[in-house]
Design an enzyme around this catalytic site. Structure first.
Site, mmCIF file in Angstrom:
data_model
loop_
_atom_site.group_PDB
_atom_site.id
_atom_site.type_symbol
_atom_site.label_atom_id
_atom_site.label_comp_id
_atom_site.label_asym_id
_atom_site.label_seq_id
_atom_site.Cartn_x
_atom_site.Cartn_y
_atom_site.Cartn_z
ATOM 1 N N ARG A 116 10.851 -6.315 17.530
ATOM 2 C CA ARG A 116 9.967 -6.491 16.361
ATOM 3 C C ARG A 116 10.699 -7.062 15.148
ATOM 4 O O ARG A 116 10.064 -7.454 14.174
ATOM 5 C CB ARG A 116 9.322 -5.155 15.981
ATOM 6 C CG ARG A 116 10.323 -4.137 15.489
ATOM 7 C CD ARG A 116 9.661 -2.857 15.048
ATOM 8 N NE ARG A 116 10.662 -1.803 14.906
ATOM 9 C CZ ARG A 116 10.430 -0.639 14.320
ATOM 10 N NH1 ARG A 116 9.241 -0.375 13.835
ATOM 11 N NH2 ARG A 116 11.373 0.265 14.237
ATOM 12 N N LEU A 140 0.830 -1.215 0.000
ATOM 13 C CA LEU A 140 0.000 0.000 0.000
ATOM 14 C C LEU A 140 0.864 1.264 0.000
ATOM 15 O O LEU A 140 0.619 2.194 -0.772
ATOM 16 C CB LEU A 140 -0.931 -0.026 1.225
ATOM 17 C CG LEU A 140 -1.848 1.174 1.417
ATOM 18 C CD1 LEU A 140 -2.812 1.343 0.250
ATOM 19 C CD2 LEU A 140 -2.642 1.035 2.720
ATOM 20 N N ARG A 188 -4.447 -1.944 -8.484
ATOM 21 C CA ARG A 188 -4.663 -2.913 -7.413
ATOM 22 C C ARG A 188 -6.001 -3.649 -7.473
ATOM 23 O O ARG A 188 -6.183 -4.628 -6.751
ATOM 24 C CB ARG A 188 -4.510 -2.228 -6.053
ATOM 25 C CG ARG A 188 -3.161 -1.553 -5.845
ATOM 26 C CD ARG A 188 -1.984 -2.510 -5.927
ATOM 27 N NE ARG A 188 -0.733 -1.847 -5.555
ATOM 28 C CZ ARG A 188 0.422 -2.468 -5.363
ATOM 29 N NH1 ARG A 188 0.512 -3.768 -5.540
ATOM 30 N NH2 ARG A 188 1.501 -1.793 -5.028
ATOM 31 N N ARG A 239 3.611 1.869 -1.136
ATOM 32 C CA ARG A 239 4.333 2.172 -2.382
ATOM 33 C C ARG A 239 3.592 3.224 -3.193
ATOM 34 O O ARG A 239 4.162 3.820 -4.104
ATOM 35 C CB ARG A 239 4.523 0.910 -3.216
ATOM 36 C CG ARG A 239 5.553 -0.001 -2.592
ATOM 37 C CD ARG A 239 5.875 -1.174 -3.462
ATOM 38 N NE ARG A 239 6.943 -1.947 -2.870
ATOM 39 C CZ ARG A 239 7.553 -2.953 -3.460
ATOM 40 N NH1 ARG A 239 7.186 -3.302 -4.674
ATOM 41 N NH2 ARG A 239 8.507 -3.614 -2.859
ATOM 42 N N GLN A 269 -0.066 2.151 12.771
ATOM 43 C CA GLN A 269 0.266 1.718 14.126
ATOM 44 C C GLN A 269 1.753 1.348 14.188
ATOM 45 O O GLN A 269 2.244 0.598 13.350
ATOM 46 C CB GLN A 269 -0.587 0.516 14.505
ATOM 47 C CG GLN A 269 -0.474 0.136 15.961
ATOM 48 C CD GLN A 269 -1.359 -1.046 16.284
ATOM 49 O OE1 GLN A 269 -1.077 -2.175 15.899
ATOM 50 N NE2 GLN A 269 -2.443 -0.791 16.969
ATOM 51 N N SER A 270 2.421 1.880 15.201
ATOM 52 C CA SER A 270 3.865 1.689 15.302
ATOM 53 C C SER A 270 4.198 0.454 16.120
ATOM 54 O O SER A 270 3.673 0.266 17.217
ATOM 55 C CB SER A 270 4.480 2.919 15.972
ATOM 56 O OG SER A 270 5.811 2.654 16.342
ATOM 57 N N GLN A 271 5.106 -0.374 15.602
ATOM 58 C CA GLN A 271 5.578 -1.527 16.393
ATOM 59 C C GLN A 271 6.680 -1.115 17.360
ATOM 60 O O GLN A 271 7.129 -1.910 18.162
ATOM 61 C CB GLN A 271 6.082 -2.631 15.457
ATOM 62 C CG GLN A 271 4.962 -3.322 14.709
ATOM 63 C CD GLN A 271 5.458 -4.431 13.794
ATOM 64 O OE1 GLN A 271 6.609 -4.453 13.380
ATOM 65 N NE2 GLN A 271 4.572 -5.353 13.469
ATOM 66 N N ARG A 272 7.107 0.156 17.275
ATOM 67 C CA ARG A 272 8.059 0.668 18.277
ATOM 68 C C ARG A 272 7.333 0.943 19.590
ATOM 69 O O ARG A 272 7.906 0.807 20.656
ATOM 70 C CB ARG A 272 8.684 1.982 17.802
ATOM 71 C CG ARG A 272 9.604 1.844 16.635
ATOM 72 C CD ARG A 272 10.188 3.198 16.283
ATOM 73 N NE ARG A 272 11.155 3.645 17.284
ATOM 74 C CZ ARG A 272 11.557 4.907 17.435
ATOM 75 N NH1 ARG A 272 11.074 5.845 16.656
ATOM 76 N NH2 ARG A 272 12.439 5.232 18.351
#
Lengths: 140, 209
Positions: free
Chosen positions: B117, B51, B144, B53, B62-65
């Site tokens: 992560r 997406l 798409r 791109r 949503q951040s995985q950090r």
């Protein structure tokens, strides 16, 4: 140069608050949007506490104006930011659109009537952000 | 996967404002001036990589950090090619359980989430907000919604198209894969060869909107 606000994406500040929370909270954006839509105090507090770093959370919206301006004035605007979008409707009249990030960056870096008109119209679609910018303006 | 349109430009209001100045414009002219913001939930990281791109767009993901992945086995997207094959299913879930254990161990060893992560799979679910203008949406749908696109992003594109058809059916009347928009396939020797079937699918989608 004359600017007339003609439209904007609704719930602009609620969507902005949702974007802020989506990145850092383990809930879904739909739930977050529903939650902040019923909590205007939370929306205000999130926007007032916003650290404008890369500013991408300000991009989830679009604001539209009719702009009466000469070709040179329109070109000057585009030279200030490539993220303004202009369509010539007829000589001297343009359809102008941008997102809030583009407006905030313009307002923070420019002086003059266009900057004042953009900041003035912000009260309609992003009043909390407008008041934050006004305060920073007064503080110099 | 869940897709919800959170906010859309007021197209009728814009047309009315232009008419008040005696200006009639084709709706297509408004495409770069209108935007649409979607809440996208429970897609895989593999899908979100595709997406983003599409660069003429804005994303808040949503951040995985900052958000710990808890109970990984309940928050993954499993392709049907894996769930429909017993051997593939066993292999997939075997690795997933190992991954979950490794992630939880790393977090338990005080490894920051931004580093823990690194072991998470592309199947991990993610949520995001995406905003595109009308012009970029046409391009996104062109690529798409195509049968050549990967199944998950095609499902996402179809869901987003259904959402915009709900609020702006006239503006998106011609939207769909490029063969639908242009009347010819641009995939050359990779063409699926099912242009009539595709046209019927998107005509039906417009009728249902």
């Amino acid at each position: 140069m004359k600017l007339q606000l003609i439209g904007f994406t609704p719930h602009l500040e609620e969507v902005l608050a949702t974007a802020v929370l989506t990145t850092t909270i383990g809930s879904t954006p739909s739930k977050l949007f529903s939650r902040v839509s019923n909590d205007p105090k939370r929306v205000k507090s999130l926007i007032k506490g916003l650290q404008l770093q890369h500013g991408s959370v300000l991009e989830h919206n679009r604001i539209n104006w009719l702009l009466e301006a000469s070709d040179e004035e329109a070109l000057n605007l585009l030279l200030k930011s490539k993220f303004f979008n202009l369509t010539r409707l007829r000589p001297g009249l343009w359809l102008l659109s941008a997102n809030l990030r583009t407006i905030v960056e313009y307002v923070r870096s420019e002086e003059g009537p266009m900057r004042d008109a953009l900041l003035g119209s912000m009260v309609e679609y992003a009043p909390t952000m407008q008041s934050c910018l006004e305060v920073k303006n007064r503080e110099g | 996967m869940k897709v919800e349109l959170l906010s859309a430009s007021p197209i009728a209001q814009l047309v009315k404002a232009l008419r008040a100045r005696s200006i009639e414009v084709p709706l297509d002219m408004l495409l770069p001036h209108v935007s649409f913001t979607f809440a996208v939930q429970d897609i895989s990281r593999a899908c979100s990589h595709q997406l983003v791109r599409h660069r003429v767009a804005s994303y808040s993901q949503q951040s995985q950090r900052f958000v710990e992945v808890k109970a990984l086995e309940k928050h993954v997207v499993v392709p049907s090619t894996i769930s429909n094959s017993e051997k593939a299913y066993v292999t997939f879930w075997g690795l997933l359980k190992e991954t979950q254990r490794a992630y939880e161990d790393l977090v338990g060893f005080s490894v920051p989430m931004e580093d823990a992560r690194f072991v998470l799979p592309n199947a991990t679910e993610t949520h995001l907000l995406v905003t595109m203008d009308g012009q970029e949406l046409f391009h996104f749908f062109g690529l798409r919604c195509c049968n050549r696109a990967q199944w998950e992003i095609r499902l996402l594109a179809d869901s987003m198209l259904r959402e915009v058809l709900r609020v702006a059916p006239e503006l998106f009347r011609k939207a769909g894969p490029y063969c639908y928009q242009r009347g010819r396939c641009e995939e050359g020797r990779f063409s699926c060869g099912r242009i009539k079937e595709v046209k019927a699918k998107y005509d039906k989608m417009k009728e249902e909107a």
